[in-house]
Design an enzyme around this catalytic site. Sequence first.
Site, mmCIF file in Angstrom:
data_model
loop_
_atom_site.group_PDB
_atom_site.id
_atom_site.type_symbol
_atom_site.label_atom_id
_atom_site.label_comp_id
_atom_site.label_asym_id
_atom_site.label_seq_id
_atom_site.Cartn_x
_atom_site.Cartn_y
_atom_site.Cartn_z
ATOM 1 N N ALA A 64 16.099 -32.631 -35.600
ATOM 2 C CA ALA A 64 16.925 -32.324 -34.420
ATOM 3 C C ALA A 64 17.534 -30.934 -34.601
ATOM 4 C CB ALA A 64 18.025 -33.379 -34.242
ATOM 5 N N GLY A 65 16.742 -29.917 -34.273
ATOM 6 C CA GLY A 65 17.199 -28.532 -34.365
ATOM 7 C C GLY A 65 17.489 -28.031 -32.969
ATOM 8 N N PHE B 155 20.976 -27.541 -42.874
ATOM 9 C CA PHE B 155 21.459 -26.171 -42.600
ATOM 10 C C PHE B 155 22.941 -26.156 -42.241
ATOM 11 C CE2 PHE B 155 16.851 -25.830 -41.324
ATOM 12 C CZ PHE B 155 16.458 -25.198 -42.497
ATOM 13 N N ILE B 156 23.742 -26.844 -43.044
ATOM 14 C CA ILE B 156 25.171 -26.932 -42.740
ATOM 15 C C ILE B 156 25.934 -25.820 -43.471
ATOM 16 C CG2 ILE B 156 27.212 -28.447 -42.774
ATOM 17 C CD1 ILE B 156 24.783 -29.338 -40.927
ATOM 18 N N ARG C 159 19.755 13.501 -44.525
ATOM 19 C CA ARG C 159 18.372 13.631 -45.000
ATOM 20 C C ARG C 159 17.698 14.870 -44.382
ATOM 21 N NH1 ARG C 159 14.456 12.657 -48.615
ATOM 22 N NH2 ARG C 159 12.471 12.043 -47.702
ATOM 23 N N GLU D 174 23.025 -21.321 -34.206
ATOM 24 C CA GLU D 174 23.790 -21.697 -32.992
ATOM 25 C C GLU D 174 22.940 -21.539 -31.725
ATOM 26 O OE1 GLU D 174 27.945 -21.123 -32.921
ATOM 27 O OE2 GLU D 174 28.066 -20.966 -35.111
#
Length: 378
Positions: free
Chosen positions: A128-129, A154-155, A266, A361
């Site tokens: 459940a993504g 992924f908490i 540069r 998110e």
Amino acid sequence: MKKDYMNKLIRNSVREFSQKYLRPAASMIDETKEYPDELFKEMAKRNYMGVTLPKEYGGVGLGFEQFVIVIEEIARACGSSTMHITSPNTLVGHTIKNFGTEEQKRKYLVPIAKGEKVGTFAMSEPNAGSDASALETVARKVDGGYVINGRKTFITSGPTADFVVVFAITSEDINKRAVTAFFVEKGAEGLTAGKPERKMGMNGSKTSDIILEDVFVTEDAILGEKDNGFAMAMRGLDCGRIGVAGQAVGIAQAALDEAVKFTKGRRQFNRRIADFQGVQFMLADMQTRVQAARLLVKEAAIKFDKDQSATQEASMAKYYATETAFKVASDALQLHGAYGYVKDYPIERIFRESRVTTIYEGTSQIQQIVIARELLKD
Ligand code: COS
């Protein structure tokens, strides 16, 4: 005090702190993958965790218009640092502020506003993504409360959080997908965190799975209305997305700062590379995109502060600002040539930190879906 003047004062003060203390630490944080406790405490002392939270609950009582300035300036100095201020101000803090009971606000909101505790929002699961309502974590009703089983993935701050707001299915029939949010505290029997993920960037914040095995919570652990947790999470994501959008503006600005500095220093073909019109076209494009993103984010924040539905504005801000962060960071790296590909210059880290913003998110594609749905509403 006039609002524009106040916003300017806030920007200057956060910029001064961030450039002085966070920017010099950013590379070390990325390398060691540890966030210094002193910096966390300094940010807490400056009330960065409670910008959007009410004064009576330990916050500053400002709005998202001010929060996106704070997060932009912090992200401009150090992406990882923003990971410690988003959750209390958006997903976790805002959801408790809007839906928590008085007791829950005293118990959870006050300490997160002061940086004394860390809370996290546990919605995503292995299956459940983007399809956030396809949860498989279940909270079964028992005498005196609920027993929760499932795995969250992924908490943010998974291994370190003092409490987790866990979203779980509470309908008898799992297909009915009625979702409820529960507070689960660190140390609860059956609650464990997985190993920290080995991430591409934002290494000053640990991300992991959260595993719930027969975790018992009492009835009063419910946040908001039973079975109505999905809409509550979506409302939380509206402000979460504004926060990520503000973070992305800061990352984009940091990349542009590095590009300007590098191209002015540069020399090739007997001149500064900034003197070539081809390089100037790129810089002009970057500057325009960053400012356009900043204005979209500001508009979404102002609308959200007026308590109006800002779903579409939040998604437009997140979509545009995060894609801008990635594009500007990529172009800035290109302007560094091979120096952009080695770790001696900050752009290499900034580029990696920009990458996640179009994903978490809600991916850019989910934001496009939300924007189009709002546009096509009858
Ligand atoms: N504010 C308030 N309520 C909202 C809302 C919002 N922004 N968005 C949706 N809702 C409500 C809807 O009104 C609907 O309520 P009812 O059932 O009472 O009608 C309910 O939530 C379901 O909405 P919807 O039908 O739009 O759900 P979908 O399953 O189609 O999913 C998307 C919608 C794809 C937009 C959602 O799943 C999503 O945002 N996915 C990405 C998840 C994400 O961002 N994950 C990141 C990690 S979580 S930190």
